[in-house]
Design an enzyme around this catalytic site. Structure first.
Site, PDB file in Angstrom:
ATOM      1  CG  PHE A 244      14.441   5.829 -10.214  1.00  0.00           C
ATOM      2  CD1 PHE A 244      15.401   4.919 -10.646  1.00  0.00           C
ATOM      3  CD2 PHE A 244      13.821   6.633 -11.166  1.00  0.00           C
ATOM      4  CE1 PHE A 244      15.741   4.819 -11.991  1.00  0.00           C
ATOM      5  CE2 PHE A 244      14.153   6.542 -12.514  1.00  0.00           C
ATOM      6  CZ  PHE A 244      15.114   5.629 -12.926  1.00  0.00           C
ATOM      7  CB  CYS A 245      19.164   6.219  -6.681  1.00  0.00           C
ATOM      8  SG  CYS A 245      18.660   6.201  -4.946  1.00  0.00           S
ATOM      9  CB  THR A 246      21.224   1.589  -6.632  1.00  0.00           C
ATOM     10  OG1 THR A 246      21.878   2.078  -7.797  1.00  0.00           O
ATOM     11  CG2 THR A 246      21.418   0.082  -6.530  1.00  0.00           C
TER      12      THR A 246
ATOM     13  CB  ILE B  32      16.330  -0.026  -8.722  1.00  0.00           C
ATOM     14  CG1 ILE B  32      16.248   1.319  -9.454  1.00  0.00           C
ATOM     15  CG2 ILE B  32      16.118  -1.167  -9.723  1.00  0.00           C
ATOM     16  CD1 ILE B  32      17.451   1.599 -10.337  1.00  0.00           C
TER      17      ILE B  32
END
EC number: 1.14.-.-
Length: 310
Positions: free
Chosen positions: A184-186, A213
């Site tokens: 996952f990331c922003t 996110i």
């Protein structure tokens, strides 16, 4: 437009972006900016586009139409939030080799990447004991918030991620090919590109959080959420809370690290000059420059002028 609400759209798409279309989009966006209160940062490359735009609702809709006409049938990932203030000083458009720099030219996320997992399926996946969860963001982003029990590669920038994979990922996988790898990331772009890298290296069962996110926080109630802390963003807001409102962090203008309200109470903190992260990082001459800059900022603040660090 001080009495209006700004609509903020973060977006990205991996697709084959032709040079003539790149030039056309850039010209059209700057044309819109001339007559409207539009700000943001867009990065354009042959592999796609990535960025955030901020304006009133009608202007944003016109921009999205322009972009969708170019993207075509390729998926345009969009996250929406709102702010009472501009989150960028002006509109910047950068043409680069990659829309998010990894430095591995042989991968192509538009042709081969991992499996999208939506917010509601994500919780089940990362609770699975057969899943390892990897945060593909930089260490300073991870420091203010992440998912429970996720692995922090402790990178300074995304271009360090391939080396971390080569040196470390195998330790978590071992000989078990059935392991799930959830990343996952922003906003989804870095973890999508990371899945393409892992597939190129022969890893299996690779998943990434669709919309990142930001989409997860939009979809999930605080009671159901497995995300802890705040989400770092690359604009003036610095961080967002679970309601996608501006969080409690600010930026140290000396080193760029996010600092909490408690950090600002630290005896080593001097606004605009140093924080506990960088107290031993800069020279006395550097600090003199920072101090002079902060004096100028404070003078302008006293005159009720808004000053932003570009």
């Amino acid at each position: 437009m001080s009495n209006n609400i700004y609509k903020i759209v973060s977006l990205y798409s991996f697709f084959s972006f032709q040079e003539n279309s790149i030039i056309e989009l850039k010209e059209n966006l700057f044309s819109i900016e001339k007559n409207n209160d539009l700000s943001g940062l867009l990065i354009i490359a042959r592999e796609g586009l990535n960025g955030t735009v901020c304006a009133e609702e009608g202007i944003i809709e016109n921009i999205l139409k322009l972009i969708k006409n170019i993207v075509g049938n390729n998926k345009l990932n969009i996250k929406v939030s709102y702010s009472k203030k501009k989150i960028f000083k002006k509109l910047k458009i950068k043409i680069k080799d990659e829309i998010v720099t990894m430095g591995v030219p042989e991968i192509n996320p538009s042709e081969d990447s991992g499996t999208y997992i939506d917010s509601f399926s994500w919780n089940k996946l990362i609770k699975d004991k057969n899943t390892i969860v990897v945060d593909t963001r930089n260490h300073y982003e991870v420091s203010i918030g992440s998912f429970k029990k996720s692995i922090n590669p402790n990178t300074e920038n995304f271009s360090e991620f391939p080396e971390w994979v080569d040196d470390n990922l195998g330790k978590y996988i071992g000989d078990d090919d059935s392991k799930n790898i959830a990343m996952f990331c922003t906003g989804g772009i870095r973890c999508e590109k990371a899945t393409s890298l892992l597939k190129k290296k022969g890893y299996k069962n690779i998943f990434h959080l669709q919309g990142g996110i930001l989409k997860y926080l939009e979809d999930m109630s605080k009671e159901e959420s497995l995300f802890e802390g705040e989400c770092f963003v690359f604009d003036k807001r610095v961080a967002l809370d679970h309601e996608l409102k501006q969080g409690s962090y600010s930026i140290c203008h000396a080193c760029g690290m996010p600092i909490s309200i408690e950090d600002q109470k630290n005896k080593e903190y001097r606004e605009g000059i140093q924080c506990h992260f960088c107290v031993n990082k800069f020279s006395d001459n550097d600090r003199k420059r920072f101090e002079e800059r902060q004096k100028q900022i404070n003078k302008l603040k006293d005159k009720n002028q808004k000053v932003y660090k570009d």
